[in-house]
Scaffold this motif. Structure first.
Motif, short mmCIF file in Angstrom:
data_model
loop_
_atom_site.label_atom_id
_atom_site.label_comp_id
_atom_site.label_asym_id
_atom_site.label_seq_id
_atom_site.Cartn_x
_atom_site.Cartn_y
_atom_site.Cartn_z
N HIS A 46 -2.34 -18.94 55.95
CA HIS A 46 -3.50 -18.09 55.64
C HIS A 46 -4.30 -18.71 54.52
CE1 HIS A 46 -2.43 -14.52 58.04
NE2 HIS A 46 -1.19 -14.82 57.74
N THR A 54 -13.04 -12.70 50.71
CA THR A 54 -11.81 -11.99 51.06
C THR A 54 -11.05 -12.78 52.11
OG1 THR A 54 -12.97 -10.71 52.75
CG2 THR A 54 -12.79 -9.72 50.56
N PRO A 55 -9.74 -12.58 52.15
CA PRO A 55 -8.97 -11.64 51.35
C PRO A 55 -8.64 -12.22 49.97
CG PRO A 55 -7.48 -12.80 52.82
CD PRO A 55 -8.89 -13.29 53.12
N GLU A 59 -4.44 -8.69 48.29
CA GLU A 59 -4.68 -8.07 49.61
C GLU A 59 -3.86 -8.77 50.68
OE1 GLU A 59 -9.36 -6.68 49.09
OE2 GLU A 59 -8.91 -8.69 49.83
N LEU A 60 -3.87 -10.08 50.66
CA LEU A 60 -3.13 -10.84 51.67
C LEU A 60 -1.63 -10.62 51.52
CD1 LEU A 60 -2.97 -12.81 54.01
CD2 LEU A 60 -3.14 -14.68 52.33
N ALA A 62 -0.03 -8.04 50.34
CA ALA A 62 0.31 -6.70 50.83
C ALA A 62 0.43 -6.71 52.36
CB ALA A 62 -0.74 -5.69 50.38
N HIS A 63 -0.47 -7.40 53.01
CA HIS A 63 -0.44 -7.53 54.47
C HIS A 63 0.81 -8.30 54.93
CE1 HIS A 63 -1.83 -8.17 58.58
NE2 HIS A 63 -1.66 -9.48 58.40
N LEU A 64 1.12 -9.40 54.24
CA LEU A 64 2.27 -10.22 54.62
C LEU A 64 3.59 -9.49 54.41
CD1 LEU A 64 1.10 -13.68 53.25
CD2 LEU A 64 1.16 -12.93 55.65
N GLN A 66 4.08 -6.36 54.82
CA GLN A 66 4.21 -5.47 55.98
C GLN A 66 4.74 -6.23 57.20
OE1 GLN A 66 0.33 -3.75 56.50
NE2 GLN A 66 0.62 -2.26 54.84
N GLN A 67 4.51 -7.55 57.24
CA GLN A 67 4.99 -8.38 58.34
C GLN A 67 6.38 -8.96 58.06
OE1 GLN A 67 1.74 -11.23 58.73
NE2 GLN A 67 1.00 -10.10 60.50
#
Length: 129
Positions: A46, A54-55, A59-60, A62-64, A66-67
């Motif tokens: 990423h 962005t991101p 932010e990134l 937090a997304h990762l 979740q994965q």
């Protein structure tokens, strides 16, 4: 059988400053594509930005998280170790490490500090003669 969501993954983040003009990020997007083709499918590649785009890194991340990403390597796509890389980015990594203790963070040196990168840039400069 392990599902993709249960599988621990690794992420490689190409971290850049950011700019108002979205075209500024085009070389970084090409770099992301090149790197993605060369790493294992278990490595998510990423890009994230310090400001203006962005991101953002938080932010990134937090997304990762979740994965189910368990390890994150951040590579600063900066020519040198200026104030952002020496001060701002380590502070950001320290905060993210506190926020997500389940994730192992690795911060690489600025890409421009690598001898191979400097040699490649020199070759391009010399080719302009």
């Amino acid at each position: 059988m392990t599902t993709q969501a249960e599988k621990s993954q690794q992420a490689l983040i190409l971290f850049a400053h950011g700019a108002r003009d979205p075209r500024w990020a085009e070389p970084l997007q090409r770099l992301q594509q090149i790197v993605s083709k060369q790493v294992s499918g278990d490595v998510l590649v990423h890009q994230a930005f310090l400001e203006l785009m962005t991101p953002s890194l938080p932010e990134l991340i937090a997304h990762l998280v979740q994965q189910q990403v368990a390890a994150v390597t951040v590579v600063p796509i900066f020519l040198g170790q200026g104030g952002h890389v020496r001060r701002d980015l380590p502070e950001l990594i320290t905060q993210l490490s506190a926020d997500y203790p389940q994730v192992r963070f690795t911060l690489a040196p600025a890409i421009g500090e690598d001898e191979q990168v400097l040699k490649a840039i020199a070759d391009v400069c010399i080719a302009q003669l």
